[in-house]
Design a protein around this motif. Sequence first.
Motif, PDB file in Angstrom:
ATOM      1  N   THR A 584      44.212  48.225  38.168  1.00 28.68           N
ATOM      2  CA  THR A 584      43.562  46.906  37.204  1.00 28.68           C
ATOM      3  C   THR A 584      44.453  45.974  37.904  1.00 28.68           C
ATOM      4  OG1 THR A 584      44.858  47.520  35.224  1.00 28.68           O
ATOM      5  CG2 THR A 584      42.103  48.333  35.476  1.00 28.68           C
ATOM      6  N   VAL A 585      46.081  46.519  37.860  1.00 33.77           N
ATOM      7  CA  VAL A 585      46.793  45.318  37.801  1.00 33.77           C
ATOM      8  C   VAL A 585      46.380  44.771  39.506  1.00 33.77           C
ATOM      9  CG1 VAL A 585      49.498  44.573  38.948  1.00 33.77           C
ATOM     10  CG2 VAL A 585      48.799  45.727  36.674  1.00 33.77           C
ATOM     11  N   ALA A 586      46.565  45.880  40.599  1.00 34.77           N
ATOM     12  CA  ALA A 586      46.132  45.188  42.284  1.00 34.77           C
ATOM     13  C   ALA A 586      44.981  44.842  42.111  1.00 34.77           C
ATOM     14  CB  ALA A 586      45.788  46.870  42.482  1.00 34.77           C
ATOM     15  N   HIS A 587      43.997  45.194  40.808  1.00 36.06           N
ATOM     16  CA  HIS A 587      42.212  44.478  41.136  1.00 36.06           C
ATOM     17  C   HIS A 587      42.676  42.959  40.867  1.00 36.06           C
ATOM     18  CE1 HIS A 587      38.046  43.153  41.207  1.00 36.06           C
ATOM     19  NE2 HIS A 587      38.928  42.929  39.766  1.00 36.06           N
ATOM     20  N   SER A 588      43.545  42.860  39.733  1.00 33.98           N
ATOM     21  CA  SER A 588      43.636  41.266  39.865  1.00 33.98           C
ATOM     22  C   SER A 588      44.183  40.264  40.473  1.00 33.98           C
ATOM     23  CB  SER A 588      43.920  40.610  38.421  1.00 33.98           C
ATOM     24  OG  SER A 588      45.466  42.060  38.387  1.00 33.98           O
ATOM     25  N   HIS A 589      45.097  40.600  41.421  1.00 34.47           N
ATOM     26  CA  HIS A 589      45.750  40.704  42.038  1.00 34.47           C
ATOM     27  C   HIS A 589      45.220  40.320  43.855  1.00 34.47           C
ATOM     28  CE1 HIS A 589      49.542  41.184  40.196  1.00 34.47           C
ATOM     29  NE2 HIS A 589      50.193  39.988  41.089  1.00 34.47           N
ATOM     30  N   LEU A 590      44.633  41.036  43.509  1.00 34.08           N
ATOM     31  CA  LEU A 590      43.361  40.775  44.663  1.00 34.08           C
ATOM     32  C   LEU A 590      42.522  39.717  44.688  1.00 34.08           C
ATOM     33  CD1 LEU A 590      41.465  44.457  45.988  1.00 34.08           C
ATOM     34  CD2 LEU A 590      42.987  43.056  47.715  1.00 34.08           C
ATOM     35  N   THR A 591      42.339  39.230  43.072  1.00 31.40           N
ATOM     36  CA  THR A 591      40.448  38.341  43.456  1.00 31.40           C
ATOM     37  C   THR A 591      41.747  37.089  42.717  1.00 31.40           C
ATOM     38  OG1 THR A 591      41.267  38.798  40.841  1.00 31.40           O
ATOM     39  CG2 THR A 591      39.188  39.703  42.128  1.00 31.40           C
ATOM     40  N   MET A 592      42.350  37.366  41.581  1.00 33.79           N
ATOM     41  CA  MET A 592      43.401  35.817  41.722  1.00 33.79           C
ATOM     42  C   MET A 592      44.081  35.149  42.717  1.00 33.79           C
ATOM     43  SD  MET A 592      42.551  34.648  38.628  1.00 33.79           S
ATOM     44  CE  MET A 592      44.918  33.272  39.258  1.00 33.79           C
ATOM     45  N   TYR A 593      44.299  36.498  43.845  1.00 34.00           N
ATOM     46  CA  TYR A 593      45.461  35.816  45.100  1.00 34.00           C
ATOM     47  C   TYR A 593      44.753  35.622  45.848  1.00 34.00           C
ATOM     48  CZ  TYR A 593      50.044  35.851  47.782  1.00 34.00           C
ATOM     49  OH  TYR A 593      51.484  35.580  48.198  1.00 34.00           O
ATOM     50  N   GLY A 594      43.943  36.967  46.325  1.00 35.71           N
ATOM     51  CA  GLY A 594      43.392  37.192  47.836  1.00 35.71           C
ATOM     52  C   GLY A 594      42.237  35.913  47.918  1.00 35.71           C
ATOM     53  N   ILE A 595      41.425  35.715  46.178  1.00 35.95           N
ATOM     54  CA  ILE A 595      40.534  34.302  46.589  1.00 35.95           C
ATOM     55  C   ILE A 595      40.766  33.632  46.253  1.00 35.95           C
ATOM     56  CG2 ILE A 595      37.970  34.155  45.683  1.00 35.95           C
ATOM     57  CD1 ILE A 595      37.548  37.619  44.277  1.00 35.95           C
ATOM     58  N   ILE A 596      41.541  33.443  44.749  1.00 37.88           N
ATOM     59  CA  ILE A 596      41.969  31.698  44.572  1.00 37.88           C
ATOM     60  C   ILE A 596      42.568  31.102  45.136  1.00 37.88           C
ATOM     61  CG2 ILE A 596      42.212  30.885  42.663  1.00 37.88           C
ATOM     62  CD1 ILE A 596      39.689  32.287  42.403  1.00 37.88           C
ATOM     63  N   THR A 597      43.610  32.308  45.525  1.00 35.22           N
ATOM     64  CA  THR A 597      44.906  31.161  46.113  1.00 35.22           C
ATOM     65  C   THR A 597      45.356  31.044  47.887  1.00 35.22           C
ATOM     66  OG1 THR A 597      46.041  32.104  44.812  1.00 35.22           O
ATOM     67  CG2 THR A 597      47.507  31.726  45.638  1.00 35.22           C
ATOM     68  N   PHE A 598      43.957  32.240  48.323  1.00 33.83           N
ATOM     69  CA  PHE A 598      43.670  31.701  49.483  1.00 33.83           C
ATOM     70  C   PHE A 598      42.830  30.236  49.936  1.00 33.83           C
ATOM     71  CE2 PHE A 598      46.420  34.840  50.528  1.00 33.83           C
ATOM     72  CZ  PHE A 598      46.843  35.748  52.148  1.00 33.83           C
ATOM     73  N   PHE A 599      42.009  30.209  48.989  1.00 34.41           N
ATOM     74  CA  PHE A 599      41.126  29.125  49.098  1.00 34.41           C
ATOM     75  C   PHE A 599      41.736  28.427  48.409  1.00 34.41           C
ATOM     76  CE2 PHE A 599      36.838  31.676  48.407  1.00 34.41           C
ATOM     77  CZ  PHE A 599      36.823  31.796  49.788  1.00 34.41           C
ATOM     78  N   ILE A 600      42.649  28.012  47.475  1.00 31.14           N
ATOM     79  CA  ILE A 600      43.540  26.627  47.128  1.00 31.14           C
ATOM     80  C   ILE A 600      43.587  26.622  48.655  1.00 31.14           C
ATOM     81  CG2 ILE A 600      44.758  25.794  45.620  1.00 31.14           C
ATOM     82  CD1 ILE A 600      44.014  27.286  43.402  1.00 31.14           C
ATOM     83  N   TRP A 601      44.934  27.397  48.604  1.00 33.50           N
ATOM     84  CA  TRP A 601      46.171  27.141  49.848  1.00 33.50           C
ATOM     85  C   TRP A 601      45.176  26.147  50.913  1.00 33.50           C
ATOM     86  CZ3 TRP A 601      48.888  32.675  49.777  1.00 33.50           C
ATOM     87  CH2 TRP A 601      50.120  31.891  49.226  1.00 33.50           C
TER      88      TRP A 601
END
Length: 720
Positions: A584-601
Amino acid sequence: MRKQKVLPLFFLFLALIFTGKIVSAQSMTPSSFSFSKGEAWLCMMIIISLLLLVAALTLKRKVSQLRENNRRSMKKTNEEVFHEYSKHLNSKQIDQLLKMKNKKGPGNTGTALLALLLSSVLVLFSPSSVMAQAPVKADGTSLFSESGIIITLVLILIPVLAGFVLLIVKLRNAVNKQGNRQRIDEAAKLATYLENLTDEERERLEKRKNALNFSLTHNELSGSQPAEDERGLLDISPETGYNVVAHKKRALPRPNIEPELSRMVLWYLGCATFWLLFGTTIGEYLGIKFVAPDADHVSWLSFGRLRPVHTNAVFWGWASLGMLGLGNYIVPRVSNTKLYSIKMGWYALILINASVLIGSICLMAGINNGGGEYREYIWPVMLLFGIGLALTLINFLKTIAARTTKEIYISNWYMVSAIIFTIVISLTAYLPFWQDGLGETIVQGYYMHQGVGMWFMLFTLGIVYYFLPQQLNKPIYSYSLGILAFWTQILFYTLIGSHHFVFSAIPWWLQTVAIVGSMGMAIPVIAGTTNFLMTFKGGWYKVKDSYTLPFFLVGIIFYFTGSMQGTAEAFRFTNLIWHFTDFTVAHSHLTMYGIITFFIWACTYAVVPRLTGKEAPQILVGAHFWMALIGLMFYTIPLMYGSTLKGLMWLNGKPFMDGVVLMMPYWLWRAIGGSLMWLSHVVFAYNIYLMYRKSKTVDVRESAIQKMEEDNAIESVPAI
């Protein structure tokens, strides 16, 4: 040539280190050939010293180049300076010049300081000090094998390295200052020569001005003009240099951006960047604690207190402020009107920053909301955040109501709905009326998942619907697919919170509804992914020439894979394996980091150059992208693999501690990947700084024309 010699020497030193290790291991068994902590510490010291040596030699080379350029500059005649810079004058400068016509090198200080730096490095990391026998304890083991000793030495080394870095920065600033002096001298020479231009040179400047002001008429191929570059169509330079990275297209200027709005948006993104650095620095330290759990024994720095500081700072500080800053830019643009109230936007920024700051201090002091994930802030702290959201909602609604366009663009649908849902779920989570017994568990699942899906995901998709078509310079593929994804996300996502509590005491039918809703999420995810990818249709060639589109592309890929992974986790069998593991830690980083953060960048790199007129160096943007992406892969893939094995061990009845031992190497990969991600954030923050700061480099052409204007102004003053 010097640069080509330094890198082989660097790798030669590394080869010698490992060769020495192999030679010393000849008498050992194969299983005993491994680096101890002391030897790893030694290798790290040597590598750091070599990196500092490379930096110092690079600076020395720059100083030598500056001295050589200065010697050449002293020998240049005014005519040579003119010919060098006249071909780079822009149309405005040539026009100013024609209108007016119609009416010491650096000393040895840098070299001496570099010598001092090199000698200090050699003394600090000399073989006599590094290669000496390490102190030993009574039992014969090396003190350098103890984590506490290593951490202490690292803490001592940090200010020393900071001093070296500061010295290098100071030297670089001194070199740049000397370079500006040289440019000012050249500007004076150029201005002197421009005072006495010949008719031939004035005619050449007039031709250059016409070439710069030329625009295509789309009938050039039918003409018969001679092959002369009078129109500025050719730009052939014999000095091509060595391209380390591919050249990307620069951002196009965008006029008519209100200065007040621009300043506020930049403050939102700047504060978001600060909270990204702060929150992920905490996360980096927590990742290291998995490898070295006895790193400290301070209550404020315990894992249980720092973990919510990390998640909440990243959630409410970085992602929320980044999204709101971009939203304040988008809503007036798509409504074709001004933002209703700049002052209301500033109030929201202050309140949200205060909420995250006070909340972080409270969490570290042990003052929290009882452990509910993502709602650890006590209600007075979260109230500040809620008021900030309410002010933003009013501001957006008033702006949209005053729009001069007939339709409401889809971005406004997503962003306004996200704010409304977040206010609703926050009230649901913090009002105590229905939170007795299992009610609190159900509310926790609702709040936790809606916070991710109906705040971060919904708002971020809204900003992507604006910036992705803008960067591709083409409309969104299908407005209808966007509306389908919007309403189906609202329908299904609001039902799936309870899939975090499968096999718990909450009603079985409620768990089943959550699983069915998770399956239904395939509709908005597939619709949104198809819409974004089809928008790329006919424009895939633009990806290689852009430094923003790769960020968008990674975000889209993870939007599909991460969301579908969430659906897969909701099924009862997979939940039985993966729940309570690091999956679940890996999944949360895939979504919050891989999706949200990359889009904001991606959106940040798209909008900031339009607001400041400056872009970050493309090689640093590339370094940021690849370190973040590779770090995310190093972080998530080992955790998912190890957690699957751990869950299967539990199903086979293995002891809990066997799972802990199993995860040790995967936690090491987690720390390595997290370190790469954190370094990418440092690079991102530096890129933001470069785009925000005011330029201090002297422009020789502008300075020369400015000097001529000042001289003409003095000459035009009548003598008394």
